[in-house]
Design a protein around this motif. Structure first.
Motif, PDB file in Angstrom:
ATOM      1  N   THR A 158       0.685  -1.985  -0.050  1.00 44.21           N
ATOM      2  CA  THR A 158      -0.191  -0.303   0.153  1.00 44.21           C
ATOM      3  C   THR A 158       1.061   1.174  -0.135  1.00 44.21           C
ATOM      4  OG1 THR A 158      -0.346  -0.001   2.483  1.00 44.21           O
ATOM      5  CG2 THR A 158      -1.805  -1.158   1.006  1.00 44.21           C
ATOM      6  N   VAL A 160       1.051   2.863   2.745  1.00 43.56           N
ATOM      7  CA  VAL A 160       0.556   3.414   3.891  1.00 43.56           C
ATOM      8  C   VAL A 160       1.308   3.245   4.970  1.00 43.56           C
ATOM      9  CG1 VAL A 160      -1.070   4.113   5.553  1.00 43.56           C
ATOM     10  CG2 VAL A 160      -1.007   3.922   2.799  1.00 43.56           C
ATOM     11  N   GLN A 317      -3.778   1.629  -6.845  1.00 46.37           N
ATOM     12  CA  GLN A 317      -2.303   2.601  -6.650  1.00 46.37           C
ATOM     13  C   GLN A 317      -3.250   4.078  -6.081  1.00 46.37           C
ATOM     14  OE1 GLN A 317       0.840   2.888  -6.068  1.00 46.37           O
ATOM     15  NE2 GLN A 317       0.467   0.296  -5.997  1.00 46.37           N
ATOM     16  N   TRP A 320      -4.752   3.768  -2.449  1.00 44.25           N
ATOM     17  CA  TRP A 320      -4.017   4.249  -1.229  1.00 44.25           C
ATOM     18  C   TRP A 320      -3.134   5.481  -1.200  1.00 44.25           C
ATOM     19  CZ3 TRP A 320      -5.393  -0.069   1.274  1.00 44.25           C
ATOM     20  CH2 TRP A 320      -5.467  -1.309   0.251  1.00 44.25           C
ATOM     21  N   ARG A 324      -3.567   7.842   2.023  1.00 45.33           N
ATOM     22  CA  ARG A 324      -2.494   8.845   2.874  1.00 45.33           C
ATOM     23  C   ARG A 324      -2.658  10.313   2.775  1.00 45.33           C
ATOM     24  NH1 ARG A 324       0.230   5.077  -0.551  1.00 45.33           N
ATOM     25  NH2 ARG A 324       0.165   6.937  -2.471  1.00 45.33           N
TER      26      ARG A 324
END
Length: 345
Positions: A158, A160, A317, A320, A324
């Motif tokens: 991820t 993350v 993508q 994720w 963020r």
């Protein structure tokens, strides 16, 4: 070989239970927020919740994703209550959470300003790269290396950073629902499961009925997909009920809060002080501020003898990145197939 159209649902032992675990994972993340109106509860809850030692063992800070200001929980559920629990206050002294594959994998993220939150489910059968092990199902990481390897796997997938780790036991679901007087869910069409009848429209469910509601798969037009939607619907209803209870019935809120410690364990970096800080920072968060999303799936297929889920790398993508920067709700609006919406069957 990858299939563009998912095959019919395959009956798996234990699948019903992992859906119950999901409700508890959400309760763990968002109890911190809804208890903000009664911070005194947090210390009590914190004292009752067992800590997992060394969840981040061996993870070098320089090799991990950068922080982005929010607080992210990696939450897993294991189907372990057949004989002895492996988490929560009733866990056996030598219980090892990493000895089994995780049945639920979720990322729960609280925004830096406490205004929103997101919960992203990662299918446990997702075909991913496990550091040092090659390609395998995501939940195999937990069996191979416990919390540290699963955290590393999810961070690699991820981008993350995981701040905290939690393990949930499914058995507390009915108690949590009953502790707040049940939940209200809306059903698209009349169905029944495990001796419980669900009418079209609004239904008030006690713990046992809620259990039957989230376990049902047969008799629903889209099988596991509809059951997953029911699961998120029940979670949302539980959060709304807890939120209302926080102001109207402190005794019931206390009962709910103290029940959490029987079902969850968290990493030992999440101290009571950290719990209080999270509760205060997120005290204005409401259930409507939480976006529920499943990692985008490209298709189902097989790798050898295993049935696996192939994630959509491009949309993944995007998701994720949205985690963020706090735009998961916007992602959900653009990708309705990945989001909870409408009235589940």
């Amino acid at each position: 070989m990858r299939n563009a159209v998912p095959p019919p649902p395959v009956k798996r032992r234990r699948t019903g239970r992992r859906l119950l675990v999901t409700a508890l994972t959400l309760a763990l993340v968002l109890l911190l927020a809804v208890a903000g109106a009664a911070v005194y509860l947090v210390s009590s809850v914190g004292n009752d919740v067992p800590r997992i030692p060394d969840a981040f063992r061996g993870l070098a800070a320089a090799d991990r994703p950068a922080t982005f200001g929010g607080t992210t929980f990696l939450l897993v559920g294991t189907d372990s209550r057949a004989e002895e629990p492996i988490t929560g206050a009733g866990a056996a002294p030598d219980a090892d959470g990493g000895s089994e594959r995780s049945d639920v994998i979720m990322l729960g993220t609280l925004a830096p300003d406490g205004s929103s939150a997101s919960v992203v489910s990662i299918p446990r059968d997702s075909w991913v790269e496990i550091p040092g092990r090659g390609m395998d199902k995501a939940n195999a990481a937990y069996a191979y290396g416990g919390a540290p390897l699963l955290i590393e796997t999810v961070e690699q997938l991820t981008g993350v950073r995981v701040d905290h780790f939690g393990v949930i036991d499914f058995a507390g679901f009915t108690t949590l629902v009953d502790s707040v007087g049940g939940i209200d869910v809306t059903v698209a069409r009349a169905t029944s499961n495990a001796g419980v009848d669900f009418a079209a429209g609004e239904n008030h469910l006690d713990g046992t009925q809620a259990l039957a509601y989230v376990r049902q798969r047969y008799g629903l037009p889209n099988g596991d997909l509809d059951r997953a939607a029911r699961q998120q619907n029940a979670i949302k209803a539980l959060l709304e009920r807890v939120q209302a209870t926080a102001t109207s019935d402190p005794a019931a809120l206390y009962s709910f809060a103290t029940s959490v410690g029987d079902a969850v364990s968290v990493d030992d970096s999440l101290t009571n002080t950290a719990l209080v800080q999270l509760a205060v920072a997120n005290r204005n968060l409401r259930g409507s501020d939480v976006a529920f999303v499943t990692a985008p799936v490209a298709g189902l297929g097989r790798e050898g003898a295993q049935s696996v889920v192939y994630l959509d790398e491009t949309r993944g993508q995007e998701l994720w990145g949205a985690v963020r920067d706090g735009s998961v709700r916007q992602f959900a609006e653009l990708n309705p197939g990945a989001a909870l919406g409408g009235t589940p069957s």
